[in-house]
Scaffold this active site. Structure first.
Site, PDB file in Angstrom:
ATOM      1  N   ASP A  67       0.822  -1.222   0.000  1.00  0.00           N
ATOM      2  CA  ASP A  67       0.000   0.000   0.000  1.00  0.00           C
ATOM      3  C   ASP A  67       0.857   1.275   0.000  1.00  0.00           C
ATOM      4  O   ASP A  67       0.336   2.381  -0.129  1.00  0.00           O
ATOM      5  CB  ASP A  67      -1.002   0.021   1.169  1.00  0.00           C
ATOM      6  N   HIS A 140       6.891  -0.962  13.254  1.00  0.00           N
ATOM      7  CA  HIS A 140       5.774  -1.548  12.494  1.00  0.00           C
ATOM      8  C   HIS A 140       6.150  -2.947  12.008  1.00  0.00           C
ATOM      9  O   HIS A 140       5.291  -3.782  11.738  1.00  0.00           O
ATOM     10  CB  HIS A 140       5.471  -0.608  11.321  1.00  0.00           C
TER      11      HIS A 140
HETATM   12 ZN   LIG Z   1       0.301   1.036   5.247  1.00  0.00          ZN
HETATM   13 ZN   LIG Z   2       2.686  -1.222   6.528  1.00  0.00          ZN
END
Ligand SMILES: [Zn+2]
Ligand SMILES: [Zn+2]
Length: 302
Positions: A67, A140
């Site tokens: 994304d 993340h």
């Molecule tokens: Zn993302």
């Molecule tokens: Zn991500």
């Protein structure tokens, strides 16, 4: 030339498609420098819509999730169609180089311009006449980064006439004064304040986190920023889901902004689970009043 950063939000959705929001991408313009942070699907169309050229771009990738990167190979291809010969610099985490060149190979694309890839896991990645950029790791996942963009300190403009009037020879002594150090001339000390037109221009600092959970490293790197652009994937009702997927809620982002003493917070990377963004904003503002919701097409000057 404007002395402000112009920040255009091209894509403000999280991973799943949404009708009103494209995937992540933010264009940042300062003087003749054009940065593009992440290149989600549909970024090319958004660049066209907002009249941002394809030729003079430096790309920063926060991480390689689709994304944030699906639009990259398309953009590189279009540069070839447009016969752009200017090289392009792409800054990203480890594996960025393989990630790009394997895709180009698979598509049998052979751009005639140079693609310079800088892989980083933290630290200084770029410095030009106006600002420098540092990356910092965020939690993340492996190889995920935030970036801070900071204008250089300016002590003041060197006044040549004043230097010549005081018989200061051109060269090393001029340089020392420009850097803020006094120099000796004929047994007399000359201070920078006597030669420089002292600037009252402050440094400007912009931080963009990419995808991140609540993270102390983000707080430390965002200290006193003029603008913090922070992951706000989930509403507070989805706190457990945010932790599981290593993203932030709107209140996590507001908490970071408050702790880091930033001036302004922009929330972005919204999932479709935000049923009521008015409530999301209200929740964030209760912790950090100067919070703003990003939307595709939002333009901010800093
Ligand atoms: Zn993302
Ligand atoms: Zn991500």
């Amino acid at each position: 030339m404007s002395d402000k950063f112009t920040i255009t939000f091209l894509g403000t959705s999280s991973a799943s498609p949404q009708v009103e929001r494209r995937q992540s991408s933010v264009a940042i313009k300062y003087r003749n420098h054009n940065l593009l942070v992440d290149v989600g699907e549909a970024t090319q169309v958004q660049l066209l819509k907002h009249k941002i050229g394809f030729s003079n771009l430096t790309i920063l990738l926060t991480h390689l999730h689709s994304d944030h990167t699906l639009g990259l190979i398309g953009l590189l291809t279009t540069r070839s169609f447009y016969n752009i010969s200017r090289s392009i610099t792409i800054i990203g985490p480890p594996w960025t180089s393989s990630f790009i060149f394997l895709q180009l190979l698979a598509y049998r694309l052979y751009p005639e311009y140079d693609i310079k890839v800088i892989e980083t896991n933290g630290g200084l990645v770029l410095s030009n006449s106006d600002f420098y950029i540092e990356s910092f790791p965020v939690s993340h996942g492996d190889n995920c980064l935030g970036y801070k963009i900071v204008t250089h300190k300016s002590l003041g403009v060197f006044n040549v006439d004043r230097a010549l009037n005081k018989n200061i020879p051109k060269g090393k002594k001029w340089k020392k004064l420009q850097e803020g150090y006094p120099v000796e001339i004929d047994n007399k000390t000359i201070f920078p304040s006597e030669i420089l037109d002292i600037s009252n221009k402050k440094q400007t600092k912009i931080v963009i986190t990419g995808d991140t959970p609540l993270d102390d490293n983000v707080i430390n790197n965002s200290a006193n920023a003029d603008l913090l652009i922070h992951d706000s994937t989930y509403p507070i009702i989805e706190t457990e889901r945010a932790k599981k997927h290593k993203h932030s809620t709107c209140t996590d982002a507001a908490f970071v902004a408050k702790r880091a003493n930033v001036k302004k917070l922009i929330l972005t990377h919204f999932s479709e689970l935000h049923k009521n963004l008015t409530e999301t904003l209200r929740n964030a503002k209760e912790i950090f009043p100067d919070s703003v919701l990003a939307y595709d097409g939002l333009v901010i000057e800093i």
